[in-house]
Design an enzyme around this catalytic site. Sequence first.
Site, short mmCIF file in Angstrom:
data_model
loop_
_atom_site.label_atom_id
_atom_site.label_comp_id
_atom_site.label_asym_id
_atom_site.label_seq_id
_atom_site.Cartn_x
_atom_site.Cartn_y
_atom_site.Cartn_z
N ASP A 1 37.83 42.70 43.31
CA ASP A 1 37.02 41.88 44.21
C ASP A 1 37.11 42.41 45.65
O ASP A 1 38.06 43.10 46.01
CB ASP A 1 37.58 40.44 44.16
CG ASP A 1 36.65 39.41 44.73
OD1 ASP A 1 35.91 38.79 43.94
OD2 ASP A 1 36.66 39.20 45.97
N HIS B 1 41.88 32.95 44.45
CA HIS B 1 42.49 32.51 45.72
C HIS B 1 43.33 31.24 45.60
O HIS B 1 44.14 30.97 46.48
CB HIS B 1 41.41 32.28 46.78
CG HIS B 1 40.68 33.53 47.18
ND1 HIS B 1 41.34 34.66 47.62
CD2 HIS B 1 39.36 33.83 47.19
CE1 HIS B 1 40.45 35.60 47.89
NE2 HIS B 1 39.24 35.13 47.63
N ASP C 1 31.41 41.28 44.81
CA ASP C 1 31.06 41.23 46.23
C ASP C 1 31.33 42.54 46.97
O ASP C 1 31.14 42.63 48.18
CB ASP C 1 31.73 40.03 46.95
CG ASP C 1 33.14 39.76 46.49
OD1 ASP C 1 33.70 40.58 45.74
OD2 ASP C 1 33.69 38.71 46.88
N GLY D 1 39.18 29.31 49.48
CA GLY D 1 38.05 30.22 49.25
C GLY D 1 37.25 29.92 47.98
O GLY D 1 37.10 30.80 47.13
ZN LIG Z 1 35.52 37.93 46.86
#
Ligand SMILES: [Zn+2]
Length: 377
Positions: A172, A137, A262, A145
Amino acid sequence: MREVIYMTSLELHKSLDNIEKIRHRSYLTDALISAYELDKHNHIRFIQPQLATDNELASAHDRDYIEFLSFISNIDPDDEKLYREQMDVYKIGYECPPFEQLSSFCKWIGGGSITAARYLNRSSNNIAINFFGGWHHAKRSEASGFCYINDIVMAINELRKKFDRICYIDLDLHHGDGIQEAFYCSSKVLTVSLHKYEPGFFPINSGGLNEIGEAWGRGFNINIPLHHGINDNQYLSLFTSLVPKINSSFQPEVFVVQCGADTLFGDPMKSFNLTTKCIMNCVEQIINLNKPILLLGGGGYNIADTARLWTSITSLCLNEKLDNDIPEHEYFVYYGPDFTLETWPGNRTNKNTQEYIEGLLNFVEHNQINIMNSQIL
Ligand SMILES: [Zn+2]
């Protein structure tokens, strides 16, 4: 058999523990890899990364931003309020607060991915792993982030010294916005991101289907915006139809894959229904294309599931099948109550219809694969 190099060091572990949301995660990952004795495998080599220099950080960031990161990490926390305005400019604070070791943290993270990229530049057709990188990010002069620096952009810039065409794939849960921004006008780096895209979901208003690149890079930025609750079958069907087309149209010489964890059902982000098997299958498809690969980490806030995924990916690179029962070791208690390696698929409401998935593929095929086919001669 391809050689696998694995970046790790005590300094890297210590640096990563500054980020509260992933504290202990790197220790768990390395310990699980050792528990399965993958570290004793003949074809893996553990490498200690070198610290990135300021010049190397500057391949992805503005110098004033790098200098500010170093400056703010050295001042007394009571004096931070004096620099509030500059902190706001560089988005330091909130999710990305300053801390004492911030400057060395950035250099270790960047150094890990640059050292791995350099290794791929020197060798042929090997696999380099830096699960402790993948901070996708961070922007040119902004933290975002939990990401202060963008080691992925640095690694890609390093790889560009040897390779002409690089394909970056971001698995991700969140959009790989920092990489998109860095290479939005480039036809040499194809960026592909599969991520959750819903109103209000971070990074907000970033990662839409229509963001396809600009100027020379038009067509070379592929976003696959997904809704809540996607399952293994849909994710895999998308990936499996996309990757061969990308490979034959763009003809990348090297792959960089961000393996954020995630997306797994057990992640506190509570978004997708995926299992480690699904992500492993995606990575396996890339491995089977038989080109050099840099595998990176990323998100993953259920630290045991993240260690499960990254250990499984490491075994895949080494062509080793692991027992589903996790061996007893120092962090064994983290894997209860089942103490197994595989993860369960989720049962969250799936808001992705078959028509939606087909629509995504159609869009990419007509608007992007065609452009690539006409440009790569
Ligand atoms: Zn993530």
